[in-house]
Design an enzyme around this catalytic site. Structure first.
Site, mmCIF file in Angstrom:
data_model
loop_
_atom_site.group_PDB
_atom_site.id
_atom_site.type_symbol
_atom_site.label_atom_id
_atom_site.label_comp_id
_atom_site.label_asym_id
_atom_site.label_seq_id
_atom_site.Cartn_x
_atom_site.Cartn_y
_atom_site.Cartn_z
ATOM 1 N N ASP A 112 0.908 -1.152 0.000
ATOM 2 C CA ASP A 112 0.000 0.000 0.000
ATOM 3 C C ASP A 112 0.942 1.195 0.000
ATOM 4 O OD1 ASP A 112 -1.412 2.298 0.858
ATOM 5 O OD2 ASP A 112 -2.989 1.009 1.639
ATOM 6 N N HIS A 113 0.997 1.933 -1.095
ATOM 7 C CA HIS A 113 2.073 2.922 -1.194
ATOM 8 C C HIS A 113 1.946 4.025 -0.138
ATOM 9 C CE1 HIS A 113 -0.719 5.379 -3.628
ATOM 10 N NE2 HIS A 113 0.087 6.391 -3.393
ATOM 11 N N ASP A 139 -10.920 1.906 -4.357
ATOM 12 C CA ASP A 139 -9.661 2.500 -4.818
ATOM 13 C C ASP A 139 -8.900 3.158 -3.659
ATOM 14 O OD1 ASP A 139 -7.856 3.282 -6.913
ATOM 15 O OD2 ASP A 139 -8.631 5.313 -6.746
ATOM 16 N N HIS A 158 -5.682 2.767 1.440
ATOM 17 C CA HIS A 158 -4.983 3.918 2.006
ATOM 18 C C HIS A 158 -5.682 4.513 3.238
ATOM 19 C CE1 HIS A 158 -3.123 3.309 -1.757
ATOM 20 N NE2 HIS A 158 -3.860 4.106 -2.482
HETATM 21 C C1 BG6 Z 1 -3.894 5.098 -5.918
HETATM 22 C C2 BG6 Z 1 -5.241 5.197 -6.537
HETATM 23 O O1 BG6 Z 1 -3.785 3.943 -5.138
HETATM 24 O O2 BG6 Z 1 -3.649 6.230 -5.093
HETATM 25 C C3 BG6 Z 1 -5.389 6.483 -7.324
HETATM 26 O O3 BG6 Z 1 -5.469 4.093 -7.385
HETATM 27 C C4 BG6 Z 1 -5.030 7.670 -6.465
HETATM 28 O O4 BG6 Z 1 -6.707 6.626 -7.839
HETATM 29 C C5 BG6 Z 1 -3.687 7.463 -5.787
HETATM 30 O O5 BG6 Z 1 -4.982 8.809 -7.296
HETATM 31 C C6 BG6 Z 1 -3.406 8.551 -4.783
HETATM 32 O O6 BG6 Z 1 -2.096 8.444 -4.361
HETATM 33 P P1 BG6 Z 1 -1.254 9.735 -3.930
HETATM 34 O O7 BG6 Z 1 0.065 9.177 -3.509
HETATM 35 O O8 BG6 Z 1 -1.199 10.621 -5.121
HETATM 36 O O9 BG6 Z 1 -2.028 10.337 -2.795
#
Ligand code: BG6
Length: 516
Positions: free
Chosen positions: A199-200, A257, A262
């Site tokens: 989960d980034h 999503d 997140h």
């Molecule tokens: C991703 C989603 O996991 O996270 C995207 O699939 C979203 O839809 C993105 O835009 C948001 O990540 P960050 O790092 O830009 O907040």
């Protein structure tokens, strides 16, 4: 968080503790490899964080040589690298470790070729210590794991070096049943400790800092409960629409999503109990407990506590934005939500009765992620009695992005003879304090996976519990097309119903702060 390797690397600049390893990327021709993985590995190398010896092997169907793949990656790096220009000398050194293996994921012979390539490197550790990055469709996870096992590259053990580790990307399933099926597929040939679910958000510096902030300072943790906190708001707003990801997004929607992964991750870090140690299992045990304590929502609760929305045409910063239903690969009668707001209750001793409000959406007025801890108001005596609604309750805001930092809001006396009161803020800004330091989340996550530390990855029970929550909400929406009051104009903060959701309890959303 917990990583002797990375903290060692931070002080010495060299990762002596990391064993030589090979990283094999399946689905290597895809976007993720060029945009995120190779730039992240390049920067780890540049920062001397990679193991002394390593290999990166791209595995994909398209016919390519090592050399042509390197050239392709270099062009992409020029575009996607977070530091520019790309350092030619460093790239020349780094790219010597990049190789390509042509093959179909279902073809046994391709895995034999992969095994031969790994053996040809000469160093037994490069053949033994393997990290498989599955940048593929989830439907291919099972077959890749099986083929790796047959080629003796992946063995089910206890996660120690020499048996292989697998990194998988989101989306991890589309509901509880599909996530369980994927987990079962993966754990046929690898034990849970060998599976690293990404989960980034957990790779973001500010998200990691939530635990540091809570558990390395004594003053806040004492207030971190229902006695002092009125409610918590977690906002992840995005200025962009779905762009060219309509095909994917139609199936996902905002709840799958963003919320399933997140946002529930951020919530669990905010709400968890102190773990007994910083070991991966101890941290993850506490996060799962929070998710399990979230009060389940039945259909009637979903109607009362969850608001969904979909954007129609509008404008942001004076630029027109099309409606969601007009985006490419989106059905003209789509019911997919591009916005969701909800009130969750955590039924445990610490949080009983404290609402956690979550909201996320596309095409909102600004891109910002933040957590606002709203403290209880003062008793209605003294200044509160005199100033009435002018006396704000205290709030602590953790700004996850942009303007990364933390702000504390309290009341101050306006200088002068009168008893004027005004909210003032104390700001901590990452950039001002530490200088601009913005490694990509993938750098941290890859480094942790290389070192075998799973703290920043999602465990099976976490992913499944999060799906349970999301499934219950989706069940509440079943056979209920969007109604008029669920649409919002692009460039606004979602449907009015999202404001009503908080107003029912006397609360109101706070717009993310812009701190100069
Ligand atoms: C991703 C989603 O996991 O996270 C995207 O699939 C979203 O839809 C993105 O835009 C948001 O990540 P960050 O790092 O830009 O907040």
């Amino acid at each position: 968080m917990n990583s002797s390797t990375s903290s060692g690397a931070a002080t010495t600049g060299i990762s002596e503790t990391l064993e030589p390893c090979s990283i094999i990327i399946f689905g290597a021709s895809g976007d993720l490899t060029a945009r995120k993985l190779i730039p992240a590995l390049y920067h780890l190398f540049k920062d001397k964080q990679m193991p002394v010896e390593f290999r990166i092997i791209g595995f994909a169907r398209r016919e390519k040589s090592d050399e042509s793949w390197r050239t392709e990656l270099r062009t992409a790096l020029d575009q996607f690298s977070r530091t520019k220009p790309v350092d030619d000398k460093i790239w020349a050194e780094f790219s010597k470790s990049i190789f390509y293996c042509t093959g179909d994921m279902t073809e046994t012979a391709a895995y034999t070729r992969l095994e031969q390539k790994l053996s040809s490197f000469g160093n037994p550790q490069l053949r033994q210590n393997l990290l498989f990055y599955l940048a593929t469709q989830p439907s291919q996870f099972g077959i890749v794991a099986e083929q790796l096992h047959l080629a003796k590259l992946l063995q089910k053990k206890n996660g120690e070096a020499g048996c292989g580790r697998i990194i998988v990307e989101k989306p991890f399933g589309h509901d509880l049943a599909s996530a369980q099926a994927l987990n079962n597929e993966l754990t046929r040939f690898a034990s849970e400790s060998q599976v690293f679910r990404i989960d980034h958000y957990l790779g973001k510096e500010t998200v990691q800092n939530i635990l540091m902030f809570r558990f390395s300072n004594s003053i806040f943790e004492q207030l971190w409960n229902r006695n002092s906190i009125d409610h918590v708001q977690i906002t992840v707003s995005e200025k962009l629409g779905v762009g060219d990801r309509g095909g994917y997004y139609e199936e996902a929607g905002a709840i799958r999503d963003m919320v399933q992964n997140h946002m529930l991750q951020v919530l669990s870090l905010i709400a968890m109990e102190p773990p007994v140690s910083l070991e991966a299992e101890a941290v993850r045990d506490e996060k799962v407990k929070v998710l399990k304590s979230i009060r389940p929502l039945d259909t009637a609760d979903v109607a009362k506590q969850v608001v969904r929305g979909q954007y129609f045409a509008g404008a942001i910063d004076g630029q027109p934005r099309p409606g969601y239903r007009q985006e490419t690969k989106v059905s003209a009668s789509s019911n997919t939500e591009t916005f969701v707001a909800m009130k969750l209750l955590i039924d445990n001793w610490r949080w009983s009765g404290v609402p956690f409000y979550l909201r996320t959406g596309k095409n909102l007025p600004m891109s910002a992620s933040e957590v606002r801890i709203q403290f209880r108001p003062t008793p209605n005596v003294l200044f509160a009695a005199q100033c009435g609604s002018h006396l704000d309750a205290n709030a602590l805001t953790l700004r996850l992005q942009p303007n990364e930092g933390i702000s504390l809001r309290f009341n101050g006396k306006v200088p002068g003879m009168s008893l004027g009161v005004r909210p003032v803020r104390m700001h901590f800004s990452y950039d001002a304090e530490f200088g601009a330091y913005t490694p990509e989340a993938y750098e941290r996550l890859l480094l942790e996976a290389i070192s075998g530390d799973a703290t920043l990855f999602i465990r099976r029970d976490e992913v499944e519990t999060a799906w349970q929550i999301v499934d219950s909400i989706r069940n509440g929406w079943q056979n209920k097309p969007l109604t008029n009051r669920e649409f919002y104009s692009a460039g606004t903060w979602g449907p009015i119903a999202a404001d009503d959701l908080l107003a029912q309890s006397g609360h109101a959303w706070h717009e993310p702060q812009v701190v100069k």
